[in-house]
Design a protein around this motif. Structure first.
Motif, PDB file in Angstrom:
ATOM      1  N   THR A  29      19.076  -4.716  -3.390  1.00 37.00           N
ATOM      2  CA  THR A  29      17.825  -3.981  -3.588  1.00 37.00           C
ATOM      3  C   THR A  29      17.509  -3.824  -5.076  1.00 37.00           C
ATOM      4  O   THR A  29      18.369  -4.003  -5.944  1.00 37.00           O
ATOM      5  N   SER A  30      16.265  -3.449  -5.347  1.00 36.09           N
ATOM      6  CA  SER A  30      15.786  -3.432  -6.739  1.00 36.09           C
ATOM      7  C   SER A  30      16.254  -2.209  -7.517  1.00 36.09           C
ATOM      8  O   SER A  30      16.157  -2.188  -8.740  1.00 36.09           O
ATOM      9  N   ASN A  31      16.743  -1.183  -6.817  1.00 38.67           N
ATOM     10  CA  ASN A  31      17.126   0.056  -7.513  1.00 38.67           C
ATOM     11  C   ASN A  31      18.551  -0.044  -8.054  1.00 38.67           C
ATOM     12  O   ASN A  31      19.434  -0.642  -7.422  1.00 38.67           O
ATOM     13  N   SER A  40       3.355  -3.141  -5.760  1.00 47.69           N
ATOM     14  CA  SER A  40       2.568  -2.024  -5.231  1.00 47.69           C
ATOM     15  C   SER A  40       1.819  -1.346  -6.372  1.00 47.69           C
ATOM     16  O   SER A  40       0.640  -1.609  -6.606  1.00 47.69           O
ATOM     17  N   ARG A  41       2.504  -0.468  -7.138  1.00 51.81           N
ATOM     18  CA  ARG A  41       1.793   0.333  -8.156  1.00 51.81           C
ATOM     19  C   ARG A  41       1.105  -0.519  -9.219  1.00 51.81           C
ATOM     20  O   ARG A  41       0.054  -0.134  -9.735  1.00 51.81           O
ATOM     21  N   GLU A  42       1.687  -1.668  -9.545  1.00 50.80           N
ATOM     22  CA  GLU A  42       1.085  -2.521 -10.578  1.00 50.80           C
ATOM     23  C   GLU A  42      -0.349  -2.924 -10.209  1.00 50.80           C
ATOM     24  O   GLU A  42      -1.233  -2.966 -11.057  1.00 50.80           O
ATOM     25  N   ILE A  51       0.883  -1.179   0.000  1.00 48.33           N
ATOM     26  CA  ILE A  51       0.000   0.000   0.000  1.00 48.33           C
ATOM     27  C   ILE A  51       0.912   1.218   0.000  1.00 48.33           C
ATOM     28  O   ILE A  51       1.496   1.586   1.020  1.00 48.33           O
ATOM     29  N   ASP A  52       1.065   1.783  -1.182  1.00 51.13           N
ATOM     30  CA  ASP A  52       1.944   2.943  -1.403  1.00 51.13           C
ATOM     31  C   ASP A  52       1.087   4.071  -1.972  1.00 51.13           C
ATOM     32  O   ASP A  52       0.924   4.168  -3.194  1.00 51.13           O
ATOM     33  N   PRO A  53       0.507   4.904  -1.111  1.00 50.60           N
ATOM     34  CA  PRO A  53      -0.380   5.963  -1.619  1.00 50.60           C
ATOM     35  C   PRO A  53       0.418   7.130  -2.230  1.00 50.60           C
ATOM     36  O   PRO A  53       0.488   8.226  -1.663  1.00 50.60           O
ATOM     37  N   ALA A  97       5.875  -1.958 -11.816  1.00 51.29           N
ATOM     38  CA  ALA A  97       6.229  -0.565 -12.133  1.00 51.29           C
ATOM     39  C   ALA A  97       7.730  -0.363 -12.345  1.00 51.29           C
ATOM     40  O   ALA A  97       8.140   0.496 -13.128  1.00 51.29           O
ATOM     41  N   GLN A  98       8.570  -1.130 -11.662  1.00 51.82           N
ATOM     42  CA  GLN A  98      10.028  -0.963 -11.820  1.00 51.82           C
ATOM     43  C   GLN A  98      10.589  -1.823 -12.958  1.00 51.82           C
ATOM     44  O   GLN A  98      11.808  -1.859 -13.176  1.00 51.82           O
ATOM     45  N   GLY A  99       9.733  -2.562 -13.622  1.00 52.88           N
ATOM     46  CA  GLY A  99      10.175  -3.304 -14.807  1.00 52.88           C
ATOM     47  C   GLY A  99      10.388  -4.786 -14.608  1.00 52.88           C
ATOM     48  O   GLY A  99      10.559  -5.521 -15.582  1.00 52.88           O
TER      49      GLY A  99
HETATM   50  O1  LIG Z   1      14.777  -3.061  -2.908  1.00 52.43           O
HETATM   51  C1  LIG Z   1      13.689  -2.541  -2.652  1.00 52.43           C
HETATM   52  C2  LIG Z   1      13.190  -2.467  -1.364  1.00 52.43           C
HETATM   53  C3  LIG Z   1      11.955  -1.934  -1.160  1.00 52.43           C
HETATM   54  N1  LIG Z   1      11.211  -1.460  -2.174  1.00 52.43           N
HETATM   55  C4  LIG Z   1       9.865  -0.909  -1.871  1.00 52.43           C
HETATM   56  O2  LIG Z   1       8.878  -1.722  -2.492  1.00 52.43           O
HETATM   57  C5  LIG Z   1       7.865  -0.919  -3.054  1.00 52.43           C
HETATM   58  C6  LIG Z   1       7.886  -1.079  -4.563  1.00 52.43           C
HETATM   59  O3  LIG Z   1       6.792  -0.383  -5.128  1.00 52.43           O
HETATM   60  P1  LIG Z   1       6.359  -0.610  -6.676  1.00 52.43           P
HETATM   61  O4  LIG Z   1       5.243   0.354  -6.864  1.00 52.43           O
HETATM   62  O5  LIG Z   1       5.911  -2.044  -6.808  1.00 52.43           O
HETATM   63  O6  LIG Z   1       7.559  -0.299  -7.493  1.00 52.43           O
HETATM   64  C7  LIG Z   1       8.135   0.507  -2.601  1.00 52.43           C
HETATM   65  O7  LIG Z   1       7.447   0.717  -1.397  1.00 52.43           O
HETATM   66  C8  LIG Z   1       9.626   0.516  -2.361  1.00 52.43           C
HETATM   67  O8  LIG Z   1      10.008   1.457  -1.378  1.00 52.43           O
HETATM   68  C9  LIG Z   1      11.691  -1.536  -3.448  1.00 52.43           C
HETATM   69  O9  LIG Z   1      11.035  -1.118  -4.424  1.00 52.43           O
HETATM   70  N2  LIG Z   1      12.924  -2.073  -3.654  1.00 52.43           N
END
Ligand SMILES: O=c1ccn([C@@H]2O[C@H](COP(=O)(O)O)[C@@H](O)[C@H]2O)c(=O)[nH]1
Length: 280
Positions: free
Chosen positions: A154-156, A247-249, A22-24, A223-225
């Motif tokens: 992490t995903s970033n 989340s966003r998906e 839940i990411d508002p 959303a992140q691909g």
């Molecule tokens: O490595 C990470 C750790 C945490 N997050 C968190 O997950 C959601 C991702 O949101 P999406 O909308 O599905 O992209 C978000 O709260 C991030 O802070 C992450 O993305 N990567």
């Protein structure tokens, strides 16, 4: 007292391997026809909780989007945590806390102590002040049946320069974190209570996740691909422990509750297919 790992294992078996965040985001509030204020936040959360609360194994509120609104935003967060837990849904608060040990003890009180207003089933934690600085959280989780998910890979894209840096023994920072969390889960059945965060976007990790023994939270899908099919590349033989997170998906399908539920069912079906395709 049942451990978090055991509760999570059962929830994933009963409701499927899925965590919905839940990411508002302000953009989502607008898209749902809501105002970017406390009223909009409250309405958004109520719709999301009513639509998803009794369907998914884990819901992961992102604390930052509640903190934007100060103490009244945190009151909304406390309220949805209560509602979700009341519906039998595990709540993983994504708050990525980490500090020196004496301060981490206060975070442990805030999130993992049952008498706290912000008490949740599990939290995310940052190990970059040293994994052992998180010991008060690990102790509280053991004492009260909670869980801790520690950032590893992490995903970033920015994470790699820190997480893949190598120490004197040749291991990456991430592998050191993985190894320390594996120790905490040693002997835990069917699943340990100490998880790792490994992004679904990172491709072949080049890291050894075989001995973790705890859940592997996989954000970055949608959303992140990242795609559900990527889970097989990232996690190899460890698919049984993977908890995919969107989340966003999912939220982008709102505000119609039926559409939110349909999006949840769709990503869950994708994840089930990906996680079982390797014969697990
Ligand atoms: O490595 C990470 C750790 C945490 N997050 C968190 O997950 C959601 C991702 O949101 P999406 O909308 O599905 O992209 C978000 O709260 C991030 O802070 C992450 O993305 N990567």
């Amino acid at each position: 007292m049942e451990t978090f790992g055991s509760r999570l294992h059962r929830a994933m078996a009963e409701r499927g391997p899925l965590c919905v965040g839940i990411d508002p985001h302000p953009a989502l509030l607008t898209r749902w026809g809501l105002s970017d204020d406390l009223d909009g936040l409250t309405r958004f959360c109520q719709i999301a909780v009513d639509a998803l609360g009794d369907r998914v194994a884990v819901v992961k509120p992102q604390s930052a989007f509640f903190e934007r609104f100060g103490s009244r935003g945190l009151a909304v967060l406390e309220s949805i945590i209560r509602q979700l837990r009341g519906a039998g849904t595990l709540v993983l608060l994504d708050v990525k806390r980490g500090d020196i040990g004496s301060t981490v003890a206060a975070y442990a009180d805030a999130y993992l102590e049952p008498s706290s207003p912000m008490y949740v089933d599990a939290v995310t934690a940052s190990p970059f002040l040293g994994v052992n600085s998180l010991a008060p959280m690990f102790d509280a989780a053991r004492k009260h049946g909670g869980g801790v998910f520690v950032l590893a890979l992490t995903s970033n894209p920015e994470g790699a320069s820190v997480q893949r840096a190598r120490g004197a023994d040749g291991r990456t920072v991430a592998q050191t974190i993985i190894d320390e969390i594996s120790q905490l889960n040693r002997g835990a059945e069917p699943l340990g209570s100490f998880g790792l965060v490994v992004g679904a976007t990172i491709g072949q990790t080049g890291h050894d996740l075989a001995g973790v023994g705890g859940p592997l939270l996989a954000p970055g899908l949608g959303a992140q691909g990242g795609r559900a099919a990527d889970l097989r590349t990232v996690f190899g033989n460890e698919l049984a422990a993977v908890l995919p997170s969107y989340s966003r998906e999912v939220l982008g399908a709102g505000p119609d509750p039926a559409a939110l539920r349909a999006a949840t069912d769709r990503v869950l079906a994708d994840c089930r297919a990906a996680l079982t395709a390797a014969g697990q």
